[in-house]
Motif scaffolding. Structure first.
Motif: not given
Lengths: 348, 348
Positions: B68, B79, B73, B98, B86, B82
DNA sequence: ATCGGAATCGCATTCGTTTGCGATTTTATA
DNA sequence: TATAAAATCGCAAACGAATGCGATTCCGAT
């Protein structure tokens, strides 16, 4: 995927030498003549040779990868920590694999197992809210997996950890409220399993004790999830009391925020009627109305320190075959005073 | 690290059979007799055998890992994405590595190279603000690396992407302001390289056009970083104008937030004097004073969709040796109307 | 010319697993 | 009983790189 990358064998075939010679030439081994080295390096450059990290990992039993287990990614503090981890891991040539436990013990267990199976060189862990047993961690430590805990640490673990001085931070926040003239200070308590919860409560108590103020146990309200909603509910409960508090120190910013909303809706003024202080200094805290006083935790630095400790542990262990003695880094918090607690109007 | 894990050879030795038989027994291959299978499985269970993923990766040229690349972040929207990535990666048995570009093109390049060298099975990428050249991406695509872009996409790339309907979202937001009676609407424009910036501006223009409102080019102010500070500066500039706007539609929430601060400091009322609408519906937006109207982007869903697309692409490619045709998922935005734009006092 | 030793390099093994193919054993069929 | 067929299993190579050790070459010294 098969990317048809050039390997050491391709170079060897092309040059009419053996793969081992190529390998040695590339690492500048003294056994290899300068001419061969030159030829190998030039061809490697030309073919854009890149060593296969997977093969290397297998051969050396080292993946150059750190595993991270974090309760929630979508969380200002934790994402900041990840950023700090990424920062030093990147510089040191490590990859990071991220997993999130979603505050579930079960998920934390499977995450740790999966990371172990991925043969990460070490793990950076912050415990879930639910975690109240530690066999899964002890098992990994027994296998010799390097681990560093951060923020929500495994206290009795014989391993390195990075924490902030929650006790001092909470104490400073409470002292600040006392200084502002508050006499009846309430505390919104966090998840009961976590050590940080206890530390913050303890700091709260010590500050009161230092000024000979009584601790009213009914002014300590639990917010086991630490959410805005719980903050609201807690504040409602406090406002209904015969003798409501004149200040609230919350275990985190969302709870403080929830409390602020309830207080404002009740028509009370912050900080005149009730002062509020939070913890963690979330991104939004300075943007509140009034801006929220909060205890700042250095998340980025925490991530950096944790990663440094882990990498050092990994490298010492691989060289000297002995674990370095565990270290505990305690990072200082910093009270950010804003209007939500400034009754006197003057900054400290 | 050497964890002294039991291998397939250990089982073979203990049972007096060959490693190949053990391997086949474990995967229920028909060539193996039920008795041997039973013996192998029981011993594997007893010794707690776990296959060495690194060896598997080498053998199969497949790492079960997704790379990624994300600009930052510490960013509510990213986030969240992400977290979505995940979520599906975990369910599908993939790890995620990441990296963050920190909005730097240079760093984005090295990140992508590093991920390639780590032999990830595919990449999920959101471009940096600086990215204005694409050789590094084209190079990867030429090698056949499966890639899926999200949010900040490489538009001319022949690969799958997941975006939100920025144009419609921006249009809806602007229409909402028009509906509230606003005539002179300003726009705080985002980073010039990004496609989403253009889309949002375009949506803004279309909404005005639809109502035959003129587009005052001087009411379009650039915020190339999209920060709070830039939002403040932009608002200051707008307020100094002879004929200031009666509404501001910002390219993101921080910029909107900055504008709100300036407006309030100038003694003007939101939304009575100037209505404000943001984009992305950050965590803090509902907590502002007044709560900020914003265009919600489904970040979690975006992460899920992107990961699903990538995993499908990887698996189709490995089975059928052909890339599936690229897909573009467009996710719907949702306008969250709050007080910062509600002049009429009634919800839509 | 012979030998010693340094300088170079390759063979074979190793990491843990998979898999094509051949070998062996067992079972079934005529 | 002979023979084919099926059932089981092992050998060896492969993935890509590293490395101990043995093999070869080359040079100068005697």
């Amino acid at each position: 995927m098969k990317y048809n990358q050039v390997t050491i064998k391709d170079i060897a075939r092309e040059l009419g030498i053996s793969p081992s010679t190529v390998s040695r030439a590339l690492k500048d081994h003294p056994d290899i003549s300068p001419e061969t080295k030159k030829a190998v390096n030039e061809l490697a450059e030309k073919l854009n040779y890149q060593p296969n990290i997977v093969a290397l990992s297998l051969r050396q039993s080292k993946t150059n990868t750190l595993g991270v287990v974090i309760p929630e990614i979508v969380h200002f503090f934790f994402s900041t920590v990840i950023s700090g981890i990424e920062d030093v891991a990147y510089s040191a040539g490590y990859n990071i694999i991220i997993t999130q436990s979603n505050e579930s013990l079960q998920r934390e267990k499977t995450d740790i197992k999966a990371l172990f199976n991925s043969r990460v060189d070490g793990m950076l862990i912050s415990l879930s809210r639910e975690t109240n047993s530690f066999e899964h961690i002890d098992a990994m430590m027994a296998k010799g997996v390097p681990m560093v805990f951060f923020d929500r640490v495994y206290d009795s673990a014989n391993s390195s950890k990075v924490i902030v001085d929650d006790l001092s931070g909470a104490k400073e926040a409470t002292l600040h409220l006392i200084e502002q003239g508050c006499k009846r200070i309430a505390h919104l308590e966090g998840p009961p399993n976590l050590d940080i919860t206890k530390q913050r409560l303890q700091g709260f108590r010590e500050a009161l004790a230092e000024h000979n103020l009584p601790v009213h146990e009914d002014l300590i309200v639990s917010c086991p999830q630490g959410t805005i909603e719980e903050g609201k509910a807690a504040a409602e409960k406090l406002l209904k009391m015969a003798n409501p508090p004149d200040a609230i120190f919350a275990t985190n910013d969302p709870a403080a925020m929830g409390a602020m909303q309830t207080i404002k809706e009740a028509g009370l003024k912050i900080p005149q009627d009730i002062a509020v202080v939070g913890f963690s200094n979330w991104f939004f805290s300075s943007l509140m109305d009034p801006p929220l006083t909060s205890v700042d935790q250095p998340g980025f630095e925490m991530g950096q320190e944790a990663a440094k400790l882990l990498i050092r542990q990994i490298e010492v262990k691989s060289k000297e075959h002995i674990d370095p003695t565990p270290e505990t880094k305690i990072l200082k918090t910093r009270l950010i005073v804003r209007d939500s607690s400034l009754k006197s109007g003057k900054k400290k």
